[in-house]
Scaffold this motif. Structure first.
Motif: not given
Length: 128
Positions: A92-96, A72-73
């Motif tokens: 943060p990009a994966a929970y934005a 997962t990215p």
């Protein structure tokens, strides 16, 4: 040496996890917060479930799904050598988005009842 103060970003992320746990868990769940791995950890019913370090969220997920989840990215393994299967740092990009945030919180809470509790280590005997 006193601990360094937490950044506003970290404090906001801790508060967001606290809110998410309060929304999703019933009154019977035991949530304990403590320092672990240099992070602010959330133990749910005696088991590490989530943690916050800087702007990253640690999630504990099913070890048999580790390899698939690792693709997962925006995720990185807690231990890149493979010693902590099922533990991931979410950037943060994966929970934005709200959907991404809910996914990681819900996935960690869904696994928590099956997770094994790590027995507390006893204090080493005093040296003579």
């Amino acid at each position: 040496m006193p601990a360094r103060p937490l950044s506003d970003e970290t404090l906001h992320l801790i508060a967001a996890v606290q809110d998410a746990l309060a929304e999703r868990l019933d009154a019977r769940a035991r949530v304990e917060e403590r320092q672990l791995f240099g992070s602010h950890a959330f133990m749910v019913d005696g088991k590490l479930c989530l943690a916050v370090k800087g702007d990253e969220l640690l999630v504990r997920l099913p070890p048999p799904q580790h390899a698939a989840i690792a693709e997962t990215p925006g995720l990185r393994e807690l231990d890149p050598r493979g010693g902590m299967s099922g533990y991931f740092w979410v950037t943060p990009a994966a929970y934005a988005t709200r959907a991404q945030w809910r996914h990681w919180i819900d996935a960690a809470l869904a696994y928590n009842p099956q997770a094994r509790a790590t027995p507390r280590r006893s204090a080493p005997p005093p040296s003579r």
